[in-house]
Design a protein around this motif. Sequence first.
Motif, mmCIF file in Angstrom:
data_model
loop_
_atom_site.group_PDB
_atom_site.id
_atom_site.type_symbol
_atom_site.label_atom_id
_atom_site.label_comp_id
_atom_site.label_asym_id
_atom_site.label_seq_id
_atom_site.Cartn_x
_atom_site.Cartn_y
_atom_site.Cartn_z
ATOM 1 N N GLU A 100 0.800 -1.136 -0.067
ATOM 2 C CA GLU A 100 0.242 0.026 -0.131
ATOM 3 C C GLU A 100 0.813 1.087 0.038
ATOM 4 O OE1 GLU A 100 -2.439 -0.812 3.482
ATOM 5 O OE2 GLU A 100 -3.767 -1.970 2.383
ATOM 6 N N GLU A 101 2.001 1.170 0.880
ATOM 7 C CA GLU A 101 2.798 2.363 0.916
ATOM 8 C C GLU A 101 3.611 2.470 -0.270
ATOM 9 O OE1 GLU A 101 5.149 1.528 4.307
ATOM 10 O OE2 GLU A 101 3.683 1.548 5.757
ATOM 11 N N LEU A 102 3.894 1.479 -0.867
ATOM 12 C CA LEU A 102 4.868 1.645 -2.165
ATOM 13 C C LEU A 102 4.158 1.950 -3.316
ATOM 14 C CD1 LEU A 102 7.205 -1.464 -1.664
ATOM 15 C CD2 LEU A 102 8.077 0.935 -1.765
ATOM 16 N N VAL A 103 2.828 1.473 -3.497
ATOM 17 C CA VAL A 103 2.185 1.772 -4.545
ATOM 18 C C VAL A 103 1.891 3.454 -4.435
ATOM 19 C CG1 VAL A 103 -0.374 1.655 -5.712
ATOM 20 C CG2 VAL A 103 1.058 -0.582 -5.118
ATOM 21 N N GLY A 104 1.341 3.835 -3.194
ATOM 22 C CA GLY A 104 0.783 5.096 -2.995
ATOM 23 C C GLY A 104 1.904 5.942 -3.256
ATOM 24 N N ARG A 105 3.309 5.929 -2.888
ATOM 25 C CA ARG A 105 4.238 6.680 -3.307
ATOM 26 C C ARG A 105 4.893 6.620 -4.797
ATOM 27 N NH1 ARG A 105 9.209 5.332 -0.094
ATOM 28 N NH2 ARG A 105 7.704 3.736 0.607
ATOM 29 N N ARG A 106 4.816 5.498 -5.213
ATOM 30 C CA ARG A 106 5.818 5.258 -6.577
ATOM 31 C C ARG A 106 4.828 5.191 -7.740
ATOM 32 N NH1 ARG A 106 10.831 2.554 -6.477
ATOM 33 N NH2 ARG A 106 11.825 2.487 -4.529
ATOM 34 N N LEU A 107 3.441 4.626 -7.500
ATOM 35 C CA LEU A 107 2.580 4.397 -8.577
ATOM 36 C C LEU A 107 1.332 5.320 -8.844
ATOM 37 C CD1 LEU A 107 2.872 2.372 -10.978
ATOM 38 C CD2 LEU A 107 1.323 0.891 -9.526
ATOM 39 N N ALA A 108 1.001 5.608 -7.784
ATOM 40 C CA ALA A 108 -0.434 6.382 -7.669
ATOM 41 C C ALA A 108 -0.404 7.862 -8.093
ATOM 42 C CB ALA A 108 -0.860 6.452 -6.099
ATOM 43 N N PRO A 109 0.735 8.708 -7.950
ATOM 44 C CA PRO A 109 0.629 10.178 -8.408
ATOM 45 C C PRO A 109 0.202 9.928 -10.197
ATOM 46 C CG PRO A 109 2.369 9.688 -7.229
ATOM 47 C CD PRO A 109 1.839 8.267 -7.414
ATOM 48 N N ALA A 110 -0.093 11.018 -10.555
ATOM 49 C CA ALA A 110 -0.451 11.123 -11.835
ATOM 50 C C ALA A 110 0.623 11.006 -12.894
ATOM 51 C CB ALA A 110 -1.413 12.516 -12.186
ATOM 52 N N GLU A 111 1.732 11.759 -12.486
ATOM 53 C CA GLU A 111 2.831 11.496 -13.071
ATOM 54 C C GLU A 111 3.927 11.282 -12.313
ATOM 55 O OE1 GLU A 111 3.774 14.741 -15.819
ATOM 56 O OE2 GLU A 111 1.612 14.961 -16.193
ATOM 57 N N PRO A 112 4.091 9.775 -12.018
ATOM 58 C CA PRO A 112 5.115 9.155 -11.266
ATOM 59 C C PRO A 112 6.594 9.622 -11.509
ATOM 60 C CG PRO A 112 3.630 7.596 -11.718
ATOM 61 C CD PRO A 112 3.353 8.433 -12.683
ATOM 62 N N ARG A 113 7.331 9.892 -10.548
ATOM 63 C CA ARG A 113 8.806 10.018 -10.755
ATOM 64 C C ARG A 113 9.464 8.960 -11.538
ATOM 65 N NH1 ARG A 113 13.448 9.889 -7.352
ATOM 66 N NH2 ARG A 113 14.960 11.313 -7.955
ATOM 67 N N ASN A 114 10.022 9.165 -12.599
ATOM 68 C CA ASN A 114 10.814 7.973 -13.078
ATOM 69 C C ASN A 114 10.093 7.005 -13.759
ATOM 70 O OD1 ASN A 114 13.348 9.040 -12.793
ATOM 71 N ND2 ASN A 114 13.446 8.190 -10.935
ATOM 72 N N ASP A 115 8.725 7.253 -14.041
ATOM 73 C CA ASP A 115 7.805 6.494 -14.493
ATOM 74 C C ASP A 115 8.616 5.509 -15.492
ATOM 75 O OD1 ASP A 115 5.249 5.050 -14.518
ATOM 76 O OD2 ASP A 115 4.614 6.255 -16.178
ATOM 77 N N GLY A 116 8.248 4.105 -15.503
ATOM 78 C CA GLY A 116 8.643 3.210 -16.285
ATOM 79 C C GLY A 116 10.234 2.682 -15.920
ATOM 80 N N ARG A 117 10.570 3.348 -14.856
ATOM 81 C CA ARG A 117 11.723 2.823 -14.310
ATOM 82 C C ARG A 117 11.955 2.724 -12.974
ATOM 83 N NH1 ARG A 117 13.144 6.838 -17.828
ATOM 84 N NH2 ARG A 117 14.097 7.926 -16.120
ATOM 85 N N GLN A 118 10.923 3.219 -12.178
ATOM 86 C CA GLN A 118 10.578 3.302 -10.830
ATOM 87 C C GLN A 118 10.746 2.127 -9.897
ATOM 88 O OE1 GLN A 118 7.963 3.539 -12.591
ATOM 89 N NE2 GLN A 118 6.060 3.843 -11.652
ATOM 90 N N THR A 119 10.280 0.842 -10.375
ATOM 91 C CA THR A 119 10.487 -0.342 -9.679
ATOM 92 C C THR A 119 11.468 -1.048 -9.719
ATOM 93 O OG1 THR A 119 7.980 -0.091 -9.951
ATOM 94 C CG2 THR A 119 8.867 -2.259 -9.278
ATOM 95 N N PRO A 120 12.343 -1.351 -8.931
ATOM 96 C CA PRO A 120 13.511 -2.243 -9.111
ATOM 97 C C PRO A 120 13.170 -3.650 -9.330
ATOM 98 C CG PRO A 120 13.460 -0.948 -6.812
ATOM 99 C CD PRO A 120 12.214 -0.831 -7.470
ATOM 100 N N TYR A 121 13.681 -4.595 -9.667
ATOM 101 C CA TYR A 121 13.503 -5.824 -9.883
ATOM 102 C C TYR A 121 13.662 -6.578 -8.673
ATOM 103 C CZ TYR A 121 13.078 -5.037 -14.841
ATOM 104 O OH TYR A 121 12.800 -4.382 -16.128
ATOM 105 N N ARG A 122 14.436 -6.288 -7.643
ATOM 106 C CA ARG A 122 14.583 -7.190 -6.393
ATOM 107 C C ARG A 122 14.946 -6.217 -5.472
ATOM 108 N NH1 ARG A 122 18.918 -7.455 -9.417
ATOM 109 N NH2 ARG A 122 18.736 -9.289 -10.580
ATOM 110 N N GLY A 123 14.763 -6.776 -3.955
ATOM 111 C CA GLY A 123 14.833 -5.837 -2.924
ATOM 112 C C GLY A 123 13.547 -5.821 -1.883
#
Length: 123
Positions: free
Chosen positions: A43-66
Amino acid sequence: MDELDARLHRIGQHHFRAKFRLRGRDRAVVDLRGITTVRKHAEELVGRRLAPAEPRNDGRQTPYRGHPVFVAQHATATCCRTCLARWHDIPAGHALDDAERDYVVEAICRWIAWQYAPGSPPR
């Protein structure tokens, strides 16, 4: 099988999405923290990284692991706004509303749960 299950199954058939599995440290996080805590993290990660209308670094904001949520986001095509539009019919350009956030978190958590139950829907 409900609509989300069917969609996740279809996404799981894609050659890129099919290679993701919950392994090693990512799996250990779920074992140690539990699915309830991982859902809160989602919920926190989606709210911060995906929910905004224009997410920062969209298309590259989600790491593959971690974190197991990151792996699940790639496996379920909920990693960026382009994938949400293409696979889940959630258009880019507007902030995600509560129902859309809940949908994304449910997709992520459902995939994580399926990693613990072999033979369950998507693989």
